[in-house]
Design an enzyme around this catalytic site. Structure first.
Site, PDB file in Angstrom:
ATOM      1  CG  ASP A 199      -1.871   1.124   1.298  1.00  0.00           C
ATOM      2  OD1 ASP A 199      -2.769   1.173   0.446  1.00  0.00           O
ATOM      3  OD2 ASP A 199      -1.728   1.975   2.201  1.00  0.00           O
ATOM      4  CD  GLU A 264      -2.329   2.448  -3.456  1.00  0.00           C
ATOM      5  OE1 GLU A 264      -3.471   2.902  -3.664  1.00  0.00           O
ATOM      6  OE2 GLU A 264      -1.832   2.353  -2.310  1.00  0.00           O
TER       7      GLU A 264
END
Length: 544
Positions: A199, A264
């Site tokens: 993330d 990401e």
């Protein structure tokens, strides 16, 4: 095969919304285990689990309070182990979110760090003194609105939070923090996990000098809904020190053959550049994705420009393209102006993403053709939506529960009250109804994923674009002595395309396409896949 991920297909499961097994209204690991056969039936290679670790759920699990415990909301470590075992038995890999740019303010690390300026973890988070007038140390802003700095009375300092105030940022300039994070990753890899979706992978490091960000130079018009979008985030994220840290991550993962990483990249200005940088050379991440294809843009020029730019210069990086996920409006709603029939758009989208060079990320429910749910204000749970309503309705509309059986309450997702409602439009697209219809979107996904496995050129073959006018996107995928010609009409109006080649014929996964001599007639959102001897397929554009 240790590089199964290269050209693989990853299916994102949002656990809160997949299947509830105990009637509390929230999906869980036992529910996912019950539905593993369904996932395997799609023909994907891997499952990506959104956060399941212990959390107060202020940001739906992206605020972790214990990295090595499963949140009781989702089950237990034993449930996790069983999920890994069952998935592997079905030939499915499993990766999970690793949210380590920040923690929850309830994490033991932060509780200790915040007590004083001289404890063992005092420098594990980003602390800074106030300016002489009491204001924050610089102008950095939070993604969720307001300053990225929050005052803490015990330390009489500000701490950095790129997201909620309850999500303090870890200080990756501290080697002890890096070691602790690597230990967390090792814990899950030792339990059989096949890798991580990292993330906010470009948020790990901040400018050590805490220099203020410059304004974003943008065109005239209304100010952004969120002030965050008015800054160029030159110093608050995407720092060069990140590369050495990612090399440490890769070194760890190389001890576990066959595992992978998907980063990401959250950077509207440099997303594609960072994707390339973070995956180049074989000693960084395996794959990255940015938000370039998660936007409202649906044009031949856009897709071509981004795909060509990534592979320009022969770099060794690898993308994982996706059209939808838990953070953006579902693509059938974003791209609705480009279609008159959602089913045609759904089929075109999956055909396109599976033909681009790279790996593919699919988001639960897109195989059903689910649109964005229309969420009322009183139904909201997402802090972004609550902050910026109604101009930005947040992310709840793409996170509503999976509809399994149309005739059951809440479409079979739960026997209780679901954490987000199942809207009527979703129930009408339920799995049981589409299972029984050979012409459904679900069964088309299964067919095209199965067909793709018989064409290795689509996993790792090279890609070359043909010059066509909008709205036609055309390119070849080639390897050895075989080509596949891929032609897409990205509009709701019919288009004719001129072909030149030897023995061209339509593959059965083509849709709304008719070949008449050298003329390819594409209906609304039509697309054609045509095999050709290497180098002999040509595509032109005829306005008809």
């Amino acid at each position: 095969m240790t590089e199964w991920w290269r050209g693989g297909v990853i299916y994102q499961v949002y656990p809160r919304s997949f299947q509830d097994s105990n009637g509390d209204g929230v999906g869980d690991l036992a529910g996912i285990i019950d539905r593993l056969d369904y996932i395997a039936s799609l023909g994907v290679d891997c499952i990506w689990l959104s956060p399941i670790t212990q959390s107060p759920q202020a940001d739906m699990g992206y605020d972790v309070s214990d990295y090595i415990q499963v949140d009781p909301l989702f089950g237990s470590l034993q449930d996790f182990d069983l999920l890994i075992e069952r998935a592997h038995a079905l030939g499915l890999k499993v990766i999970m979110d690793q949210v380590v740019s920040h923690t929850s303010s309830q994490h033991a690390w932060f509780l200790e760090s915040s007590v004083s300026r001289d404890n063992a973890r005092a420098d594990w988070y980003v602390w800074a003194d106030a300016n002489p007038d009491g204001t924050p140390p610089n102008n950095w802003l939070s993604v969720f609105g307001g300053s990225a700095w929050e005052w803490h009375t015990a330390r009489r300092q500000y701490y950095l939070h790129n997201f909620l105030t309850s999500q303090p940022d870890l200080n990756f300039h501290n080697p002890a923090v890096q070691d602790a994070v690597l230990d967390v990753m090792r814990f899950w890899l030792d339990r059989g996990l096949d890798g991580f979706r990292l993330d906010t992978v470009n948020y790990y490091f901040h400018d050590a000098r805490l220099r203020s960000n410059p304004p974003l130079v943008a065109g005239k018009g209304k100010p952004a809904v969120n002030p965050y979008d008015m800054q160029s985030h030159k110093f608050s994220k995407s720092q060069p020190e990140n590369l050495d840290w990612l090399r440490k991550v890769r070194t760890l993962l190389d001890d576990y053959p066959g595992v992978t990483t998907v980063g990401e990249v959250g950077d509207d200005e440099r997303g594609l550049e960072l994707m390339k940088q973070y995956t180049a050379g074989g000693d960084l991440l395996h794959m990255c994705y940015s938000f370039d294809f998660l936007s409202p843009k649906y044009s031949a020029a856009h897709f071509r420009a981004k795909a060509e730019a990534f592979f320009a210069g022969g770099e060794s990086g690898w993308p994982c393209w996706s059209f939808s996920n838990h953070d953006v409006i579902r693509h059938l709603t974003r791209w609705a102006p480009n279609s008159v029939n959602p089913a045609d758009l759904a089929r075109q989208a999956i055909a396109l993403i599976l033909r681009l060079k790279g790996s593919a990320g699919l988001y639960q429910g897109e195989e059903l053709g689910l649109p964005e749910a229309d969420i009322l204000y009183e139904e909201l749970t997402d802090p972004r939506g609550l902050r910026f309503w109604p101009e930005d309705k947040g992310r709840d509309g793409c996170r509503t529960p999976m509809p399994w059986q149309a005739g059951l309450p809440h479409a079979g997702f739960t026997s209780g009250t679901p954490w987000l409602p199942v809207k009527h439009g979703a129930a009408a697209l339920s799995v049981d109804g589409q299972d029984a219809d050979p012409h459904s979107t679900l069964n088309y996904y299964r067919r095209i994923l199965s067909w793709r496995k018989t064409h290795p050129v689509l996993k790792t073959g090279d890609m070359a674009f043909f010059d066509c006018d909008e709205p036609v996107l055309a390119f070849s995928r080639h390897a050895g002595n075989k080509d596949l010609i891929c032609v897409f009409n990205l509009s709701p109006a019919p288009r004719n395309v001129t072909l030149a080649g030897v023995d061209l014929a339509l593959e059965p996964v083509s849709r709304n396409a008719e070949l008449s001599g050298t003329t390819l007639k594409l209906g609304p959102n039509g697309f054609a896949i045509l095999p050709a001897p290497a180098g002999e397929g040509k595509v032109g554009y005829g306005a008809g």
